[in-house]
Design a protein around this motif. Sequence first.
Motif, mmCIF file in Angstrom:
data_model
loop_
_atom_site.group_PDB
_atom_site.id
_atom_site.type_symbol
_atom_site.label_atom_id
_atom_site.label_comp_id
_atom_site.label_asym_id
_atom_site.label_seq_id
_atom_site.Cartn_x
_atom_site.Cartn_y
_atom_site.Cartn_z
ATOM 1 N N ASP A 283 7.517 34.171 27.715
ATOM 2 C CA ASP A 283 7.034 34.795 26.568
ATOM 3 C C ASP A 283 5.470 34.569 26.079
ATOM 4 O O ASP A 283 4.978 35.577 25.573
ATOM 5 C CB ASP A 283 7.936 34.054 25.226
ATOM 6 N N LEU A 286 4.163 37.404 28.165
ATOM 7 C CA LEU A 286 3.955 38.669 27.337
ATOM 8 C C LEU A 286 3.155 38.860 26.153
ATOM 9 O O LEU A 286 2.624 39.727 25.883
ATOM 10 C CB LEU A 286 5.493 39.009 26.730
ATOM 11 N N SER A 289 -0.276 39.380 27.474
ATOM 12 C CA SER A 289 -0.232 40.853 27.737
ATOM 13 C C SER A 289 -0.357 41.775 26.477
ATOM 14 O O SER A 289 -1.238 42.890 26.492
ATOM 15 C CB SER A 289 0.923 41.465 28.758
ATOM 16 N N ARG A 290 0.153 41.522 25.370
ATOM 17 C CA ARG A 290 0.221 42.120 24.247
ATOM 18 C C ARG A 290 -1.325 41.995 23.598
ATOM 19 O O ARG A 290 -1.768 42.992 23.171
ATOM 20 C CB ARG A 290 1.261 41.559 23.275
#
Length: 327
Positions: A283, A286, A289-290
């Motif tokens: 998580d 991610l 990355s966001r």
Amino acid sequence: MSPAFDPGRLAGRIAGGEPLALARGISHVENESDGFEALLERLDGRTGRARRIGITGPPGAGKSTITAALTRHYLNQSLKVGIVAVDPTSPFTGGALLGDRIRMGELSTEPGVFIRSMASRGSLGGLATATREAADLMDAAGYDRVILETLGVGQAELDIAVSADTTAVVLVPESGDGVQAMKAGLMEVADLFVINKSDRPGADRLEKEIAIIMSIRFANRSPGDADGDADDVWRMPIMQTVASEAQGIEEFAAHLDRHFDWLRSTGKLETHRQTARLRRAHDALLRRSRRDAQRIWRRASPETLDSGASPYAIARRLYEEFRETLP
């Protein structure tokens, strides 16, 4: 982006058990302030001491009432309790809507209790990454039990099954509740079932329905599921409570203890917690990355965005430009 802070200093205060520091730490995690991951990393070595208990179920099942009654039970045992109450996200502010701190009333003034309402932020199952990290901070602050109370709105509650050591699914006796639980996928995450408000008609019937469903599932297990050892299989208890009167809460707490002891004796606790750590790493990746994607979008030239190309071609071009900046 929230302003930067001193992760080392705040980590020391959280480790020292300061509630105000803990509240600030959770806010920095929620807001993704500069340095929030450094704070979590500094405190990572202090996590793993608290037992994490997940409480979920359909709306109106009395999850907050059970959480409050269980907390009272633990306070009577001189244990410190941290509560993360996950509420729906406001579409306007992004904040929590229901406010479990209000629902739990006088508990919030107890010196051994820390309650934090957090928004689901659209997470499947209502348990966002920040919620799990808030539990980490409570763990590092020295709370003996961390209770994760989730939405239970009918989506797959897989997040809580990974995050909590033990997950209790709370149901009520009303007609069709057992079927709804199966449809919502709640049966898949339960370590034990609690039929709350059992002074209402239908509690015994619902208990029998769940017992039949679980016996069928157990009978259909493949031989490999149990690793050939009957002691390796947890047979989920089904119990009744009237949480508003604290009836059945001691039995509930005893079942939670039994499940934790079973996890530890079978070696599943270590495996489960390692899975949870890897989930948090995934998580966190991610989330990075966001944030990178947001930076790419903010830096995009008007020519790229107004080129008349398809949305997918624009996204591909931006991603390729981003890849060129990587070492």
